[in-house]
Design an enzyme around this catalytic site. Structure first.
Site, mmCIF file in Angstrom:
data_model
loop_
_atom_site.group_PDB
_atom_site.id
_atom_site.type_symbol
_atom_site.label_atom_id
_atom_site.label_comp_id
_atom_site.label_asym_id
_atom_site.label_seq_id
_atom_site.Cartn_x
_atom_site.Cartn_y
_atom_site.Cartn_z
ATOM 1 N N VAL A 1 0.012 -14.777 -1.118
ATOM 2 C CA VAL A 1 -0.579 -13.437 -1.242
ATOM 3 C C VAL A 1 -1.869 -13.307 -0.427
ATOM 4 O O VAL A 1 -2.752 -14.160 -0.528
ATOM 5 C CB VAL A 1 -0.885 -13.133 -2.734
ATOM 6 C CG1 VAL A 1 -1.533 -11.759 -2.883
ATOM 7 C CG2 VAL A 1 0.388 -13.207 -3.551
ATOM 8 N N ASP A 2 -1.960 -12.242 0.371
ATOM 9 C CA ASP A 2 -3.171 -11.938 1.157
ATOM 10 C C ASP A 2 -3.642 -13.157 1.958
ATOM 11 O O ASP A 2 -4.836 -13.469 1.998
ATOM 12 C CB ASP A 2 -4.309 -11.443 0.233
ATOM 13 C CG ASP A 2 -3.939 -10.168 -0.500
ATOM 14 O OD1 ASP A 2 -3.125 -9.396 0.029
ATOM 15 O OD2 ASP A 2 -4.473 -9.938 -1.599
ATOM 16 N N ASN B 1 -2.494 5.444 3.786
ATOM 17 C CA ASN B 1 -2.181 4.611 4.959
ATOM 18 C C ASN B 1 -0.848 5.016 5.575
ATOM 19 O O ASN B 1 -0.702 5.040 6.797
ATOM 20 C CB ASN B 1 -2.190 3.132 4.601
ATOM 21 C CG ASN B 1 -3.591 2.553 4.616
ATOM 22 O OD1 ASN B 1 -4.161 2.313 5.673
ATOM 23 N ND2 ASN B 1 -4.170 2.372 3.438
ATOM 24 N N LEU C 1 5.793 -9.739 -1.985
ATOM 25 C CA LEU C 1 7.063 -9.742 -1.271
ATOM 26 C C LEU C 1 7.758 -11.086 -1.468
ATOM 27 O O LEU C 1 7.139 -12.137 -1.347
ATOM 28 C CB LEU C 1 6.783 -9.497 0.216
ATOM 29 C CG LEU C 1 7.815 -8.674 0.965
ATOM 30 C CD1 LEU C 1 8.019 -7.312 0.324
ATOM 31 C CD2 LEU C 1 7.379 -8.498 2.399
ATOM 32 N N MET D 1 2.243 -2.695 -4.071
ATOM 33 C CA MET D 1 1.571 -3.504 -5.089
ATOM 34 C C MET D 1 2.460 -4.605 -5.679
ATOM 35 O O MET D 1 2.257 -5.042 -6.803
ATOM 36 C CB MET D 1 1.034 -2.594 -6.209
ATOM 37 C CG MET D 1 0.014 -1.575 -5.721
ATOM 38 S SD MET D 1 -1.267 -2.260 -4.638
ATOM 39 C CE MET D 1 -2.326 -3.007 -5.871
ATOM 40 N N HIS E 1 -5.297 -4.774 3.839
ATOM 41 C CA HIS E 1 -6.014 -5.222 2.642
ATOM 42 C C HIS E 1 -7.485 -4.790 2.728
ATOM 43 O O HIS E 1 -8.115 -4.937 3.779
ATOM 44 C CB HIS E 1 -5.917 -6.752 2.539
ATOM 45 C CG HIS E 1 -6.598 -7.289 1.317
ATOM 46 N ND1 HIS E 1 -5.987 -7.270 0.077
ATOM 47 C CD2 HIS E 1 -7.822 -7.827 1.136
ATOM 48 C CE1 HIS E 1 -6.831 -7.782 -0.816
ATOM 49 N NE2 HIS E 1 -7.946 -8.130 -0.196
ATOM 50 N N GLU F 1 -9.160 1.351 7.537
ATOM 51 C CA GLU F 1 -7.738 0.976 7.445
ATOM 52 C C GLU F 1 -6.861 1.949 8.229
ATOM 53 O O GLU F 1 -5.926 1.532 8.923
ATOM 54 C CB GLU F 1 -7.280 0.975 5.979
ATOM 55 C CG GLU F 1 -7.885 -0.115 5.135
ATOM 56 C CD GLU F 1 -7.363 -0.116 3.703
ATOM 57 O OE1 GLU F 1 -7.513 -1.135 3.039
ATOM 58 O OE2 GLU F 1 -6.806 0.907 3.247
ATOM 59 N N ASP G 1 2.851 -13.803 5.022
ATOM 60 C CA ASP G 1 3.615 -15.035 4.816
ATOM 61 C C ASP G 1 3.924 -15.172 3.320
ATOM 62 O O ASP G 1 3.786 -14.204 2.569
ATOM 63 C CB ASP G 1 2.891 -16.261 5.412
ATOM 64 C CG ASP G 1 1.576 -16.563 4.712
ATOM 65 O OD1 ASP G 1 1.303 -15.960 3.653
ATOM 66 O OD2 ASP G 1 0.824 -17.412 5.225
HETATM 67 C C1 GRF Z 1 -5.336 0.381 0.510
HETATM 68 O O1 GRF Z 1 -6.718 0.373 0.368
HETATM 69 C C2 GRF Z 1 -4.826 -0.985 0.888
HETATM 70 O O2 GRF Z 1 -5.773 -1.772 1.514
HETATM 71 C C3 GRF Z 1 -4.472 -1.597 -0.435
HETATM 72 O O3 GRF Z 1 -3.998 -0.530 -1.218
HETATM 73 C C4 GRF Z 1 -4.606 0.676 -0.804
HETATM 74 C C5 GRF Z 1 -3.514 1.693 -0.635
HETATM 75 O O4 GRF Z 1 -3.986 2.978 -0.430
HETATM 76 N N1 GRF Z 1 -3.523 -2.684 -0.236
HETATM 77 P P1 GRF Z 1 -3.020 4.138 0.064
HETATM 78 O O5 GRF Z 1 -1.857 4.222 -0.939
HETATM 79 O O6 GRF Z 1 -2.552 3.835 1.437
HETATM 80 O O7 GRF Z 1 -3.846 5.382 0.003
#
Ligand code: GRF
Length: 210
Positions: A142-143, A15, A91, A88, A107, A172, A139
Site C-alpha cells: 500500500v502506498d 481527480n 488492489l 479506497m 496520494h 493532485e 505495486d
Molecule cells: C485524493 O486526495 C487522493 O489523493 C486520495 O483520495 C482523494 C480522492 O479525492 N487517494 P477525489 O475523490 O479525487 O476528489
C-alpha cells in the site's frame, strides 16, 4: 492518443474530473469503476457519457474472487492503463500482476511520509511544515510503489484538514493527468525504486531516449 484508461474511484471524484477535463487523457478514459453505488465519481462519468461499472466487494465470497472479477472486467474492456483516483480499496495481487507498471495511484502526501488513509490528518498532527502530493506506480504494497511525480505543499499555521487537503488536491489535479500522459506515451522507465522520465526537459531525473 489511442490509449485506453480505466479510472477506479470511490469518492467525490475531483481527480477523475481533472483527468476527464484533460484534452488528451479525457477522451482516452474508456471505463470508470466504483466499489460502491452513488459515488460522485459515477455521476461525473455518466455526465460525460463514459461507461461506468459498480463492482462491490460484498458481492463476492472471497477477496480473490473480487480481484479476479475486476481484472476480467479491465481485460474485457481492453484497458491498457489503470488510474486509482481516490480508490479506497487495496488492489489485489492478481490485478497488480496483470497490469504491472501500468497502474498509477495519487496520494495526498510526499511518500514515503504519511502513507495510509489519513495522510492529511497525519501530516497535520505530526507538526510537519511541508507535505504534498505524490503519483506513484502501484505495486503489491500500500502506498509504496516507485514515485513518478511529487510536489510539495506548505502547511500553514491556520490549516485544518479540509483546507490543507484542498490545496493538496489542487496539486493532485495537475500532477495526475501529467503522470498518466507520461505513462501512456511510454516515457516512464522503472528501474527498481527509481522512475526515469524519458525526454524530461525539466532536468529532474532527466534521461533522453536514443
Ligand atoms: C485524493 O486526495 C487522493 O489523493 C486520495 O483520495 C482523494 C480522492 O479525492 N487517494 P477525489 O475523490 O479525487 O476528489
Amino acid at each position: 492518443m489511442d490509449a485506453r484508461f480505466a479510472v477506479l474511484a470511490s469518492g467525490t471524484g475531483t481527480n477523475l474530473q481533472a483527468l476527464l477535463d484533460h484534452p488528451l487523457i479525457g477522451p482516452s478514459i474508456a471505463l470508470v469503476v466504483s466499489d460502491k453505488q452513488g459515488t460522485g465519481a459515477l455521476g461525473r462519468a455518466r455526465s460525460r457519457g463514459v461507461k461506468s461499472v459498480v463492482l462491490e466487494p460484498g458481492q463476492y465470497r472471497a477477496r480473490e474472487d473480487f480481484d479476479r472479477a475486476l481484472t476480467t472486467l479491465l481485460e474485457d474492456e481492453a484497458i491498457e492503463y489503470v488510474l486509482l483516483a481516490g480508490y479506497m480499496r487495496i488492489l489485489g495481487g492478481h490485478t497488480v500482476r496483470a497490469f504491472r507498471d501500468r497502474i498509477l495511484n495519487v496520494h495526498p502526501s510526499l511518500l514515503p511520509a504519511f502513507p495510509g488513509g489519513h495522510a492529511v490528518r497525519d501530516a497535520l498532527s505530526s507538526g510537519a511544515r511541508t507535505t504534498g502530493a505524490t503519483v506513484h506506480i502501484v505495486d503489491e504494497e500500500v502506498d509504496h510503489g516507485p514515485v513518478v511525480l511529487q510536489e510539495a505543499v506548505l502547511v500553514l499555521p491556520e490549516d485544518d484538514e479540509a483546507s490543507l487537503h484542498r490545496r493538496i488536491q489542487e496539486v493532485e489535479h495537475r500532477l495526475f493527468p501529467r503522470a498518466a500522459l507520461l505513462l501512456a506515451e511510454g516515457r516512464l522507465k522503472v528501474e527498481g525504486r527509481r522512475v526515469h522520465v524519458l525526454g524530461d526537459d525539466e532536468g529532474t531525473s532527466a534521461e533522453r531516449p536514443g
